[in-house]
Design a protein around this motif. Sequence first.
Motif, PDB file in Angstrom:
ATOM      1  N   GLN A 257       0.649  -0.909  -0.373  1.00  0.00           N
ATOM      2  CA  GLN A 257      -0.095   0.186  -0.009  1.00  0.00           C
ATOM      3  C   GLN A 257       0.715   1.005   0.302  1.00  0.00           C
ATOM      4  O   GLN A 257       0.261   2.089  -0.686  1.00  0.00           O
TER       5      GLN A 257
ATOM      6  N   ILE B 126       1.066  -0.371  -4.839  1.00  0.00           N
ATOM      7  CA  ILE B 126       0.880  -1.214  -5.200  1.00  0.00           C
ATOM      8  C   ILE B 126      -0.212  -1.967  -4.758  1.00  0.00           C
ATOM      9  O   ILE B 126      -0.823  -1.942  -4.176  1.00  0.00           O
ATOM     10  N   ASN B 127      -0.924  -2.579  -5.753  1.00  0.00           N
ATOM     11  CA  ASN B 127      -2.249  -2.870  -5.751  1.00  0.00           C
ATOM     12  C   ASN B 127      -2.230  -4.586  -5.083  1.00  0.00           C
ATOM     13  O   ASN B 127      -1.797  -4.857  -5.047  1.00  0.00           O
ATOM     14  N   SER B 128      -3.100  -4.081  -3.638  1.00  0.00           N
ATOM     15  CA  SER B 128      -2.695  -5.245  -2.712  1.00  0.00           C
ATOM     16  C   SER B 128      -4.197  -5.947  -2.322  1.00  0.00           C
ATOM     17  O   SER B 128      -3.875  -6.754  -1.009  1.00  0.00           O
ATOM     18  N   LEU B 129      -5.014  -6.365  -3.610  1.00  0.00           N
ATOM     19  CA  LEU B 129      -6.372  -7.017  -3.339  1.00  0.00           C
ATOM     20  C   LEU B 129      -5.880  -8.251  -3.389  1.00  0.00           C
ATOM     21  O   LEU B 129      -6.284  -8.791  -1.749  1.00  0.00           O
TER      22      LEU B 129
ATOM     23  N   GLU C 277      -4.726  -9.281   0.338  1.00  0.00           N
ATOM     24  CA  GLU C 277      -5.742  -9.140   0.459  1.00  0.00           C
ATOM     25  C   GLU C 277      -7.033 -10.203   0.490  1.00  0.00           C
ATOM     26  O   GLU C 277      -7.108 -10.872   2.150  1.00  0.00           O
TER      27      GLU C 277
END
Length: 77
Positions: free
Chosen positions: A29, A33-36, A39
């Motif tokens: 985060q 950068i995309n952390s989906l 998660e």
Amino acid sequence: MATLDHLRAEIERMRVQVSRQRKEILQLQRAGINSLPAEALLARMLSNIDKMCAERDRLKKEQGGPVKGKVLGGRSW
């Protein structure tokens, strides 16, 4: 069939991994950068821990040991 001691050790190991995963999500985060995906992995890990805790409690109950509550370390007041 998992033994009680094995389950306890596995739960502890998974909790350490969850801590590392949370730190990695924070790093992603901060870097923008995309952390989906990370998660989603964290959610699966937490779900697995919940299942292992339920199994541990079931085994504990079968062996006649006291099952702690989730609030205040199992105190009954």
